[in-house]
Motif scaffolding. Structure first.
Motif, short mmCIF file in Angstrom:
data_model
loop_
_atom_site.label_atom_id
_atom_site.label_comp_id
_atom_site.label_asym_id
_atom_site.label_seq_id
_atom_site.Cartn_x
_atom_site.Cartn_y
_atom_site.Cartn_z
N SER A 62 -16.11 8.95 -11.95
CA SER A 62 -15.12 8.18 -11.18
C SER A 62 -13.82 8.00 -11.95
CB SER A 62 -15.69 6.80 -10.83
OG SER A 62 -16.83 6.93 -10.03
N ASN A 64 -13.68 6.20 -14.71
CA ASN A 64 -13.78 4.96 -15.50
C ASN A 64 -14.01 5.30 -16.96
OD1 ASN A 64 -13.58 3.59 -13.08
ND2 ASN A 64 -15.75 3.08 -12.97
N PRO A 72 -19.55 2.57 -17.67
CA PRO A 72 -18.36 1.77 -17.36
C PRO A 72 -18.29 1.46 -15.87
CG PRO A 72 -17.73 4.03 -17.81
CD PRO A 72 -19.19 3.91 -18.11
N SER A 73 -18.07 0.18 -15.53
CA SER A 73 -18.06 -0.25 -14.13
C SER A 73 -16.65 -0.58 -13.63
CB SER A 73 -18.97 -1.46 -13.95
OG SER A 73 -18.57 -2.51 -14.81
N SER A 74 -15.63 -0.33 -14.46
CA SER A 74 -14.25 -0.55 -14.04
C SER A 74 -13.37 0.48 -14.74
CB SER A 74 -13.80 -1.98 -14.38
OG SER A 74 -13.94 -2.22 -15.76
N ASP A 75 -12.07 0.46 -14.41
CA ASP A 75 -11.15 1.45 -14.99
C ASP A 75 -11.28 1.52 -16.51
OD1 ASP A 75 -10.25 1.98 -12.45
OD2 ASP A 75 -8.40 0.82 -12.66
N HIS A 77 -13.73 -0.36 -19.41
CA HIS A 77 -14.86 -1.26 -19.65
C HIS A 77 -15.18 -1.20 -21.14
CE1 HIS A 77 -19.20 -2.48 -18.30
NE2 HIS A 77 -18.86 -3.08 -19.43
#
Length: 92
Positions: A62, A64, A72-75, A77
């Motif tokens: 994705s 991230n 990683p769960s965000s841009d 992490h």
């Protein structure tokens, strides 16, 4: 140079099914890292520290970016077990 491909598109082009990796080990300093084409079974890129037994950096499919985490769960992490997670300084 092509490994697993007869049509390399870069100076070094490695192609195979599953995870592709290059391991870099320093016998003088004890550094032992791998550059990997996938992280935790997902498409992406990672730097794995064999001495510490964990991922230091990765980019998932994705886009991230993870530092200290393989998921990683965000841009961006960042995960750390210590008190200081980030330090930004200026040389001015």
């Amino acid at each position: 140079m092509g490994i697993g491909t007869s049509s390399p598109t870069k100076d070094l082009h490695i192609s195979k099914s599953g995870q592709v990796g290059v391991r870099l080990t320093s016998t003088s300093f004890g550094a032992d890292f791998s550059l990997l084409s996938s992280v935790s079974g997902q498409n992406g890129f990672g730097i794995y520290d064999h001495s510490a037994g964990g991922y230091r950096f990765n980019i998932n499919s994705s886009g991230n970016v993870g530092i200290g985490t393989s998921s990683p769960s965000s841009d961006l992490h960042v995960s750390s077990s210590g008190d200081t997670i980030a330090r930004i300084t200026s040389a001015d």
